[in-house]
Design an enzyme around this catalytic site. Structure first.
Site, PDB file in Angstrom:
ATOM      1  CB  SER A   1      75.858  26.225-106.469  1.00 60.62           C
ATOM      2  OG  SER A   1      74.075  25.574-106.131  1.00 60.62           O
TER       3      SER A   1
ATOM      4  CB  THR B   1      73.936  23.106-107.970  1.00 63.69           C
ATOM      5  OG1 THR B   1      72.570  22.062-108.497  1.00 63.69           O
ATOM      6  CG2 THR B   1      75.029  23.563-109.013  1.00 63.69           C
TER       7      THR B   1
ATOM      8  CE1 TYR C   1      74.023  28.879-112.069  1.00 60.35           C
ATOM      9  CE2 TYR C   1      73.089  26.854-110.455  1.00 60.35           C
ATOM     10  CZ  TYR C   1      74.288  27.974-110.891  1.00 60.35           C
ATOM     11  OH  TYR C   1      74.033  28.687-109.520  1.00 60.35           O
TER      12      TYR C   1
ATOM     13  CE  LYS D   1      77.587  29.343-110.390  1.00 57.86           C
ATOM     14  NZ  LYS D   1      78.332  30.762-109.671  1.00 57.86           N
TER      15      LYS D   1
ATOM     16  CG  ASN E   1      65.430  30.715-106.405  1.00 56.35           C
ATOM     17  OD1 ASN E   1      66.045  30.924-107.642  1.00 56.35           O
ATOM     18  ND2 ASN E   1      65.892  29.075-106.509  1.00 56.35           N
ATOM     19  CG  LEU E   2      59.241  27.835-102.376  1.00 58.43           C
ATOM     20  CD1 LEU E   2      58.660  27.497-103.005  1.00 58.43           C
ATOM     21  CD2 LEU E   2      59.778  26.645-100.865  1.00 58.43           C
TER      22      LEU E   2
ATOM     23  CG  ASP F   1      62.722  19.756-107.880  1.00 62.89           C
ATOM     24  OD1 ASP F   1      64.374  20.440-108.252  1.00 62.89           O
ATOM     25  OD2 ASP F   1      61.800  20.609-107.695  1.00 62.89           O
TER      26      ASP F   1
HETATM   27  P1  NAD Z   1      71.852  37.999-109.791  1.00 61.85           P
HETATM   28  O1  NAD Z   1      71.797  37.539-110.557  1.00 61.85           O
HETATM   29  O2  NAD Z   1      71.498  38.525-108.914  1.00 61.85           O
HETATM   30  O3  NAD Z   1      73.059  38.268-109.738  1.00 61.85           O
HETATM   31  C1  NAD Z   1      74.761  38.025-110.427  1.00 61.85           C
HETATM   32  C2  NAD Z   1      75.143  39.083-110.951  1.00 61.85           C
HETATM   33  O4  NAD Z   1      76.040  39.198-112.480  1.00 61.85           O
HETATM   34  C3  NAD Z   1      73.980  39.812-111.910  1.00 61.85           C
HETATM   35  O5  NAD Z   1      73.513  41.881-111.590  1.00 61.85           O
HETATM   36  C4  NAD Z   1      74.149  39.584-113.367  1.00 61.85           C
HETATM   37  O6  NAD Z   1      73.245  41.098-113.994  1.00 61.85           O
HETATM   38  C5  NAD Z   1      75.500  39.610-113.123  1.00 61.85           C
HETATM   39  N1  NAD Z   1      75.895  38.988-114.343  1.00 61.85           N
HETATM   40  C6  NAD Z   1      75.949  37.992-115.135  1.00 61.85           C
HETATM   41  N2  NAD Z   1      76.691  37.601-116.102  1.00 61.85           N
HETATM   42  C7  NAD Z   1      77.183  38.644-115.873  1.00 61.85           C
HETATM   43  C8  NAD Z   1      78.828  39.027-116.749  1.00 61.85           C
HETATM   44  N3  NAD Z   1      78.990  38.252-117.819  1.00 61.85           N
HETATM   45  N4  NAD Z   1      79.640  39.936-116.837  1.00 61.85           N
HETATM   46  C9  NAD Z   1      79.270  40.448-115.615  1.00 61.85           C
HETATM   47  N5  NAD Z   1      78.400  40.810-114.742  1.00 61.85           N
HETATM   48  C10 NAD Z   1      77.321  39.677-114.953  1.00 61.85           C
HETATM   49  O7  NAD Z   1      71.862  36.330-109.295  1.00 61.85           O
HETATM   50  P2  NAD Z   1      72.458  35.695-107.401  1.00 61.85           P
HETATM   51  O8  NAD Z   1      71.902  34.976-106.323  1.00 61.85           O
HETATM   52  O9  NAD Z   1      73.136  37.096-106.496  1.00 61.85           O
HETATM   53  O10 NAD Z   1      73.496  35.158-107.350  1.00 61.85           O
HETATM   54  C11 NAD Z   1      74.979  35.242-107.199  1.00 61.85           C
HETATM   55  C12 NAD Z   1      76.355  34.143-106.966  1.00 61.85           C
HETATM   56  O11 NAD Z   1      75.534  33.595-106.625  1.00 61.85           O
HETATM   57  C13 NAD Z   1      75.211  33.336-109.236  1.00 61.85           C
HETATM   58  O12 NAD Z   1      76.775  33.143-109.328  1.00 61.85           O
HETATM   59  C14 NAD Z   1      75.017  32.130-108.589  1.00 61.85           C
HETATM   60  O13 NAD Z   1      75.720  31.266-110.014  1.00 61.85           O
HETATM   61  C15 NAD Z   1      75.284  31.851-106.956  1.00 61.85           C
HETATM   62  N6  NAD Z   1      74.589  31.600-106.321  1.00 61.85           N
HETATM   63  C16 NAD Z   1      73.282  31.640-105.918  1.00 61.85           C
HETATM   64  C17 NAD Z   1      72.042  31.129-105.849  1.00 61.85           C
HETATM   65  C18 NAD Z   1      71.185  31.213-105.243  1.00 61.85           C
HETATM   66  O14 NAD Z   1      70.006  30.759-105.266  1.00 61.85           O
HETATM   67  N7  NAD Z   1      70.968  32.828-105.338  1.00 61.85           N
HETATM   68  C19 NAD Z   1      72.539  29.411-104.681  1.00 61.85           C
HETATM   69  C20 NAD Z   1      73.554  29.150-105.010  1.00 61.85           C
HETATM   70  C21 NAD Z   1      74.587  29.898-106.272  1.00 61.85           C
HETATM   71  C1  WQD Z   2      62.952  24.606-103.546  1.00 61.19           C
HETATM   72  C2  WQD Z   2      62.128  23.788-103.310  1.00 61.19           C
HETATM   73  C3  WQD Z   2      61.143  22.734-105.671  1.00 61.19           C
HETATM   74  C4  WQD Z   2      59.790  26.850-106.917  1.00 61.19           C
HETATM   75  C5  WQD Z   2      68.059  25.710-107.113  1.00 61.19           C
HETATM   76  C6  WQD Z   2      69.480  25.654-108.109  1.00 61.19           C
HETATM   77  C7  WQD Z   2      70.584  25.352-106.699  1.00 61.19           C
HETATM   78  C8  WQD Z   2      70.494  27.110-105.860  1.00 61.19           C
HETATM   79  C9  WQD Z   2      69.126  27.491-105.106  1.00 61.19           C
HETATM   80  C10 WQD Z   2      71.822  28.232-107.873  1.00 61.19           C
HETATM   81  C11 WQD Z   2      61.847  22.090-104.136  1.00 61.19           C
HETATM   82  C12 WQD Z   2      60.308  23.386-104.868  1.00 61.19           C
HETATM   83  C13 WQD Z   2      60.039  24.855-106.182  1.00 61.19           C
HETATM   84  C14 WQD Z   2      58.178  26.706-107.280  1.00 61.19           C
HETATM   85  C15 WQD Z   2      58.061  24.364-105.618  1.00 61.19           C
HETATM   86  N1  WQD Z   2      70.465  27.852-107.378  1.00 61.19           N
HETATM   87  N2  WQD Z   2      59.426  24.655-105.661  1.00 61.19           N
HETATM   88  N3  WQD Z   2      57.482  25.658-106.279  1.00 61.19           N
HETATM   89  O1  WQD Z   2      66.319  24.270-106.317  1.00 61.19           O
HETATM   90  O2  WQD Z   2      66.636  24.074-103.867  1.00 61.19           O
HETATM   91  O3  WQD Z   2      67.722  25.114-105.733  1.00 61.19           O
HETATM   92  O4  WQD Z   2      68.491  27.446-106.203  1.00 61.19           O
HETATM   93  O5  WQD Z   2      73.363  27.933-107.453  1.00 61.19           O
HETATM   94  O6  WQD Z   2      71.042  25.301-107.628  1.00 61.19           O
HETATM   95  O7  WQD Z   2      68.509  24.480-108.201  1.00 61.19           O
HETATM   96  O8  WQD Z   2      65.384  25.589-104.547  1.00 61.19           O
HETATM   97  O9  WQD Z   2      63.131  27.362-104.687  1.00 61.19           O
HETATM   98  O10 WQD Z   2      63.770  26.348-106.779  1.00 61.19           O
HETATM   99  O11 WQD Z   2      62.909  25.356-104.777  1.00 61.19           O
HETATM  100  O12 WQD Z   2      57.253  23.462-105.322  1.00 61.19           O
HETATM  101  O13 WQD Z   2      57.415  27.120-107.408  1.00 61.19           O
HETATM  102  O14 WQD Z   2      60.565  24.719-103.728  1.00 61.19           O
HETATM  103  O15 WQD Z   2      60.517  21.708-105.772  1.00 61.19           O
HETATM  104  O16 WQD Z   2      61.953  21.385-103.206  1.00 61.19           O
HETATM  105  P1  WQD Z   2      66.534  24.499-105.487  1.00 61.19           P
HETATM  106  P2  WQD Z   2      64.168  26.242-104.892  1.00 61.19           P
END
Ligand code: NAD
Ligand code: WQD
Length: 352
Positions: A134, A136, A159, A163, A209-210, A310
């Site tokens: 991520s 992050t 979190y 990662k 998330n937004l 943030d």
């Molecule tokens: P998601 O929650 O939709 O998918 C994650 C899946 O993992 C879920 O289906 C959940 O049921 C499963 N899971 C969690 N813990 C488990 C365990 N112990 N055993 C088996 N299954 C388990 O989330 P996503 O948005 O699809 O994210 C997928 C990956 O990408 C995650 O690792 C997340 O941290 C990473 N990621 C997501 C974002 C984002 O903004 N969505 C951004 C950066 C990184």
């Molecule tokens: C985006 C922008 C908020 C919600 C997060 C995780 C990051 C990654 C992606 C997993 C920011 C603003 C948000 C709301 C708002 N996930 N916001 N009102 O914070 O960039 O990243 O998701 O790995 O680790 O931190 O994404 O969608 O939460 O926010 O104003 O209700 O929207 O302040 O500027 P972010 P986000």
């Protein structure tokens, strides 16, 4: 692996019923890979697999097993039943706020889950892994410049630290013995949905998330968007992020897998790291306005104080992924919002 081995073996996708996992499974299948999905369904449902089956015109069900990565014996059984040529590892908990409240849950689920997976992979000599990291993980104090993979790392919440630790664990394992190939993919802000309206993000709780929040306001499930902060040093005072269409993000995983399979590493291990974003940032207000255009209705919002942790701007420099994976995002803001709206309006309650 040779094509021969690939024919009778599979890619294991952990977390494959979730948002990013399900789109990746669809693209993998369309690209000719055979996939086995495991997930404990704590944040998803198997309905996503039915949609994939429909969109990919499959006759048979996608092999799915409800397995928790913390259950190493169940994992072991899967590796005894199938031959895998690679693992794409999505399974994790991902809510930043919840991770502050429940750090042990996050460390146990994400770290122990990954350690179990790597142990079983090692025991079965499966040494190819693509990992969901991520944006992050970056320290993010670079005044809005596009982050590059070698920029300083450092996280401000549990979190994010899971990662960062998972990246390190995979790298240490690869360094410890020959033959491992890992790709660490650092996603920026995934959004959008399938243009058919059949697949999309299905948050089981109120979205953190937004964009899922905005789309639930648009469909009338939530009242208004709370914009966190209006005094950032950005174009309009609201936070700027690098949004990437989920179809582009899924594609990048297929390309990362190609990279893994093309890298021959019988003597040396290799770990590659790539940013996945578009390189273009949009503010919260720009995103709300773009969604208003896609929906044809003005989306209501109010300004709230900044959200803790943030920063002004988080965007990436995506050029390394372009150079080494051949990945370049195809879709822009309009497609992200149009497709998200198509999904949200045709499935107001997600997959339920
Ligand atoms: P998601 O929650 O939709 O998918 C994650 C899946 O993992 C879920 O289906 C959940 O049921 C499963 N899971 C969690 N813990 C488990 C365990 N112990 N055993 C088996 N299954 C388990 O989330 P996503 O948005 O699809 O994210 C997928 C990956 O990408 C995650 O690792 C997340 O941290 C990473 N990621 C997501 C974002 C984002 O903004 N969505 C951004 C950066 C990184
Ligand atoms: C985006 C922008 C908020 C919600 C997060 C995780 C990051 C990654 C992606 C997993 C920011 C603003 C948000 C709301 C708002 N996930 N916001 N009102 O914070 O960039 O990243 O998701 O790995 O680790 O931190 O994404 O969608 O939460 O926010 O104003 O209700 O929207 O302040 O500027 P972010 P986000």
């Amino acid at each position: 692996p040779s094509e021969m081995t690939m024919k009778d073996s599979y890619v294991l996708v952990t977390g494959g019923t979730g948002f990013i996992g399900s789109f990746t499974v669809l693209d993998l299948i369309k690209s000719g890979h055979k996939v086995v999905v495991i997930d404990n369904l704590c944040n998803s449902s198997t309905e996503s697999l039915n949609r994939i089956k429909k969109l990919a015109n499959l006759k048979d069900d996608i092999p799915f097993f409800k397995v928790d990565l913390l259950d190493i014996e169940a994992l072991e059984k899967i590796f005894k039943s199938f031959k895998f040529y690679a693992v794409i590892h999505f399974a994790a908990l991902k809510a930043v706020g919840e991770s502050v409240q429940k750090p042990l849950l996050y460390y146990e689920n994400n770290l122990s889950g990954t350690i179990n997976l790597l142990k079983v992979m090692k025991a079965h000599d499966v040494k190819n892994i693509v990992f969901s990291s991520s944006a992050t993980v970056y320290r993010q104090n670079l005044e809005g410049k596009g982050l590059i993979e070698s920029d300083p790392l450092g996280c401000v919440n549990p979190y994010g630290r899971t990662k960062l630790f998972m990246e390190s664990i995979i790298t240490d394992v690869a360094d410890s013995e020959a033959g491992w190939i890992g790709v660490l993919l650092r996603y920026f802000n995934p959004t959008g949905a399938h243009p058919s309206g059949e697949m999309g993000e299905d948050p089981l709780q109120i979205p953190n998330n937004l964009m899922p929040y905005v789309s639930q306001v648009a469909v009338g499930k939530l009242e208004k968007v709370h914009v966190f902060g209006s005094d950032y040093n950005t174009i309009d005072g609201t936070g700027v992020r690098d949004y990437i269409h989920i179809l582009d993000l899924a594609r990048a995983h297929v390309l990362a897998l190609d990279k893994v399979l093309d890298t021959t590493s019988s003597e040396k291990s290799s770990v590659f790291t790539y940013n996945l974003g578009t390189g273009t940032g949009y503010s919260v207000l720009q995103m709300i306005n773009a969604m208003s255009e896609s929906t044809g209705n003005k989306i209501p919002y109010v300004f709230d104080p900044r959200r803790k942790g943030d920063v002004d701007t988080v965007i990436c420099d995506p050029s390394l992924a372009e150079k080494e994976l051949g990945f370049k995002a195809k879709y822009g803001l309009k497609e992200m919002c149009d497709d998200l709206w198509k999904w949200q309006s045709s499935n107001p309650n997600g997959y339920q």
